[in-house]
Design an enzyme around this catalytic site. Sequence first.
Site, PDB file in Angstrom:
ATOM      1  N   SER A 139       0.834  -1.202   0.000  1.00  0.00           N
ATOM      2  CA  SER A 139       0.000   0.000   0.000  1.00  0.00           C
ATOM      3  C   SER A 139       0.862   1.243   0.000  1.00  0.00           C
ATOM      4  CB  SER A 139      -0.914  -0.001   1.227  1.00  0.00           C
ATOM      5  OG  SER A 139      -0.175  -0.288   2.385  1.00  0.00           O
ATOM      6  N   HIS A 160      -3.557  -3.975  -5.330  1.00  0.00           N
ATOM      7  CA  HIS A 160      -3.759  -3.378  -4.003  1.00  0.00           C
ATOM      8  C   HIS A 160      -5.229  -3.479  -3.602  1.00  0.00           C
ATOM      9  CE1 HIS A 160      -3.843   0.399  -1.298  1.00  0.00           C
ATOM     10  NE2 HIS A 160      -3.534  -0.667  -0.594  1.00  0.00           N
ATOM     11  N   GLU A 172      -6.573  -1.636  -6.889  1.00  0.00           N
ATOM     12  CA  GLU A 172      -5.688  -0.810  -7.708  1.00  0.00           C
ATOM     13  C   GLU A 172      -4.670  -1.744  -8.360  1.00  0.00           C
ATOM     14  OE1 GLU A 172      -5.651   3.533  -5.544  1.00  0.00           O
ATOM     15  OE2 GLU A 172      -4.449   1.970  -4.609  1.00  0.00           O
ATOM     16  N   ASN A 210      -4.958   5.984  -1.578  1.00  0.00           N
ATOM     17  CA  ASN A 210      -4.238   6.392  -0.367  1.00  0.00           C
ATOM     18  C   ASN A 210      -3.701   7.815  -0.467  1.00  0.00           C
ATOM     19  OD1 ASN A 210      -4.711   4.135   1.087  1.00  0.00           O
ATOM     20  ND2 ASN A 210      -2.765   3.143   0.643  1.00  0.00           N
TER      21      ASN A 210
HETATM   22  N1  CAA Z   1     -14.340  -8.987   7.116  1.00  0.00           N
HETATM   23  C1  CAA Z   1     -15.339  -9.468   6.360  1.00  0.00           C
HETATM   24  N2  CAA Z   1     -16.541  -8.881   6.270  1.00  0.00           N
HETATM   25  C2  CAA Z   1     -16.756  -7.797   7.036  1.00  0.00           C
HETATM   26  C3  CAA Z   1     -15.780  -7.248   7.862  1.00  0.00           C
HETATM   27  C4  CAA Z   1     -14.514  -7.893   7.892  1.00  0.00           C
HETATM   28  N3  CAA Z   1     -13.511  -7.436   8.627  1.00  0.00           N
HETATM   29  N4  CAA Z   1     -16.284  -6.160   8.483  1.00  0.00           N
HETATM   30  C5  CAA Z   1     -17.538  -6.029   8.048  1.00  0.00           C
HETATM   31  N5  CAA Z   1     -17.828  -7.013   7.179  1.00  0.00           N
HETATM   32  C6  CAA Z   1     -19.065  -7.216   6.451  1.00  0.00           C
HETATM   33  C7  CAA Z   1     -20.166  -7.651   7.365  1.00  0.00           C
HETATM   34  O1  CAA Z   1     -20.186  -9.062   7.532  1.00  0.00           O
HETATM   35  C8  CAA Z   1     -21.382  -7.153   6.623  1.00  0.00           C
HETATM   36  O2  CAA Z   1     -21.668  -8.034   5.562  1.00  0.00           O
HETATM   37  P1  CAA Z   1     -23.193  -8.244   5.052  1.00  0.00           P
HETATM   38  O3  CAA Z   1     -23.728  -6.887   4.707  1.00  0.00           O
HETATM   39  O4  CAA Z   1     -23.025  -9.136   3.873  1.00  0.00           O
HETATM   40  O5  CAA Z   1     -23.896  -8.871   6.201  1.00  0.00           O
HETATM   41  C9  CAA Z   1     -20.900  -5.839   5.994  1.00  0.00           C
HETATM   42  O6  CAA Z   1     -19.479  -5.949   5.912  1.00  0.00           O
HETATM   43  C10 CAA Z   1     -21.274  -4.636   6.812  1.00  0.00           C
HETATM   44  O7  CAA Z   1     -20.696  -4.817   8.115  1.00  0.00           O
HETATM   45  P2  CAA Z   1     -21.382  -4.353   9.466  1.00  0.00           P
HETATM   46  O8  CAA Z   1     -22.881  -4.318   9.278  1.00  0.00           O
HETATM   47  O9  CAA Z   1     -20.852  -5.187  10.567  1.00  0.00           O
HETATM   48  O10 CAA Z   1     -20.790  -2.936   9.738  1.00  0.00           O
HETATM   49  P3  CAA Z   1     -20.860  -1.639   8.882  1.00  0.00           P
HETATM   50  O11 CAA Z   1     -22.093  -1.521   8.062  1.00  0.00           O
HETATM   51  O12 CAA Z   1     -20.557  -0.602   9.876  1.00  0.00           O
HETATM   52  O13 CAA Z   1     -19.654  -1.781   7.858  1.00  0.00           O
HETATM   53  C11 CAA Z   1     -17.427  -1.490   7.192  1.00  0.00           C
HETATM   54  C12 CAA Z   1     -18.369  -1.989   8.291  1.00  0.00           C
HETATM   55  C13 CAA Z   1     -17.644  -2.295   5.930  1.00  0.00           C
HETATM   56  C14 CAA Z   1     -16.021  -1.682   7.704  1.00  0.00           C
HETATM   57  C15 CAA Z   1     -17.778   0.022   6.915  1.00  0.00           C
HETATM   58  O14 CAA Z   1     -17.729   0.728   8.113  1.00  0.00           O
HETATM   59  C16 CAA Z   1     -16.860   0.673   5.919  1.00  0.00           C
HETATM   60  O15 CAA Z   1     -17.031   0.554   4.721  1.00  0.00           O
HETATM   61  N6  CAA Z   1     -15.865   1.404   6.441  1.00  0.00           N
HETATM   62  C17 CAA Z   1     -14.874   2.080   5.613  1.00  0.00           C
HETATM   63  C18 CAA Z   1     -13.778   1.121   5.266  1.00  0.00           C
HETATM   64  C19 CAA Z   1     -12.755   1.751   4.360  1.00  0.00           C
HETATM   65  O16 CAA Z   1     -12.789   2.915   4.018  1.00  0.00           O
HETATM   66  N7  CAA Z   1     -11.784   0.929   3.971  1.00  0.00           N
HETATM   67  C20 CAA Z   1     -10.668   1.365   3.152  1.00  0.00           C
HETATM   68  C21 CAA Z   1      -9.496   1.674   4.017  1.00  0.00           C
HETATM   69  S1  CAA Z   1      -8.123   2.203   3.069  1.00  0.00           S
HETATM   70  C22 CAA Z   1      -7.252   0.810   2.753  1.00  0.00           C
HETATM   71  O17 CAA Z   1      -7.565  -0.272   3.163  1.00  0.00           O
HETATM   72  C23 CAA Z   1      -6.093   1.002   1.873  1.00  0.00           C
HETATM   73  C24 CAA Z   1      -4.795   1.041   2.531  1.00  0.00           C
HETATM   74  O18 CAA Z   1      -3.810   0.616   1.916  1.00  0.00           O
HETATM   75  C25 CAA Z   1      -4.558   1.682   3.795  1.00  0.00           C
END
Ligand code: CAA
Length: 465
Positions: A139, A160, A172, A210
């Site tokens: 990343s 990515h 990506e 990022n």
């Molecule tokens: N693994 C697998 N599935 C997961 C999970 C995990 N760790 N966390 C949540 N889920 C799934 C749940 O099982 C649920 O699935 P269904 O809808 O099929 O039942 C779904 O995601 C929604 O989860 P929740 O209802 O428990 O919780 P939520 O609606 O609050 O969603 C989230 C949680 C998906 C994490 C949401 O908060 C979100 O999209 N957050 C932003 C995440 C983000 O921006 N990620 C990018 C980060 S940058 C990066 O990763 C790049 C880097 O290099 C740094």
Amino acid sequence: MRGVGRALTGGHRSDCSVAAMEIREVAVVGLGTMGAGIAEVFARAGISVIALEVDSEALNRGMSVLDASLSRAMDRGKLAAHQQAEIRGRIRPAAGFSEAAAADLAIEVVPERLEIKRQILAELDRVCSPDAILATNTSSLSVTAIAAASKHPERVIGMHFFNPAPVMRLVEVVSTVLTRAGIPEAAADLARRLGKTPVLLGDRAGFVANALLLPYLNHALRLLETGYACGADIDTAATVGIGLPMGPLALLDLIGLDTSLSVLEVLAAEFGSPRFTPAPLLRRLTAAGRTGRKAGRGIYDYVDQSVAAADQEGNGAASAAPDTVTLIGSGDEAEADLAGALASAGINVTRNAAHPTDLVLVAAAAARPVLPAALSSGRPDQAVGLHVPGGLGEGNLAEVVRTRLSSEAAVESTAALACRPGPAKVLAGLQAMHAAYGYPAFAPPLLLAEHAAAGLGFAKVGPAH
Ligand code: CAA
């Protein structure tokens, strides 16, 4: 950027025999949070996975993460038991590199240290077939620098994924000046096969997502450490006010503070702008091992599920809303709105600071500091700003703006005011105004009458978390 790799790789063959559909087996090297998630994604798409960790403890941990994710999906009714068993049956845990020999594609998902990644590439070069694609999930590091460790850098590509890998749709696909034509397209096709959306990019610091995201997360940390607001309120501002799925501090904990620090360091080195300079708090927490959810503690504490922010401000108990308020504003619409809402809530409002009241409320605006108005009231300890971006309305974010002189009681009282206008009081106020002015806008909605009759509020009690 799509054509760059191709344009500069004149010496390499331009056709590519690799097709995404031919990728039947992949090796995922490194089973941390991201590696386990990526292994799950491949297996869910019907692809056999060699899940590789040379350390047996880490292998067991990674497989537990993966199993927990599949069980959660089953508990939520998203997977049937037989599907879970099929997916799990496609994943073969492995503890030695030789097991990756059969892979059509191997992706490394190990910690963000160039020398480790380069070693892994060299190992994969040794064991994988010459036709296999080698991918890195880095990343923050340069894909070119990683690829250069391979004897065949033309087959190395960045793929990515985002955290949580099973949920986030973007991949990506990063090519370098060394990448052979056809490899990026094959990786993009593979991403589509996984149900993801690929974007094809050149090798630049932070790629795209990022480079956009990390300065924002870094800024949130700076707001936290300069006491701009408490952690919970910064996150609430982003979720309730901007509509993001998660606040920046919670997202930092999800991504990992160590990973975020690595990305920022690379961005700072490449672009030199101060906005990429990691916030000191990020360095301190990382150095302390508080790297986020994976460590049980980061900006928040996940060990006892109490989600206690690294700072402890803003968590006071709910207190009573005031009965009398001195309102200070600049005669604008925001002040008029606030006056109307206070009156509707049955609160006595005066503009005269000399009148003794429970609270001095400053109708805050983005470009107008609260402190001068608070001082002008003569009771700065009792004065707090209130700003409702987008206007007053059910479910809107209310920013309670404290000054250095605001007392805790005044801040809590304002929070209570923002959170609990009291449907019965609002109903009575609206009925009175409707009777007096006859404007349809003052007609109380039926839902409000129902909530008032049932004694139900609309918002959670206490500061929004
Ligand atoms: N693994 C697998 N599935 C997961 C999970 C995990 N760790 N966390 C949540 N889920 C799934 C749940 O099982 C649920 O699935 P269904 O809808 O099929 O039942 C779904 O995601 C929604 O989860 P929740 O209802 O428990 O919780 P939520 O609606 O609050 O969603 C989230 C949680 C998906 C994490 C949401 O908060 C979100 O999209 N957050 C932003 C995440 C983000 O921006 N990620 C990018 C980060 S940058 C990066 O990763 C790049 C880097 O290099 C740094």
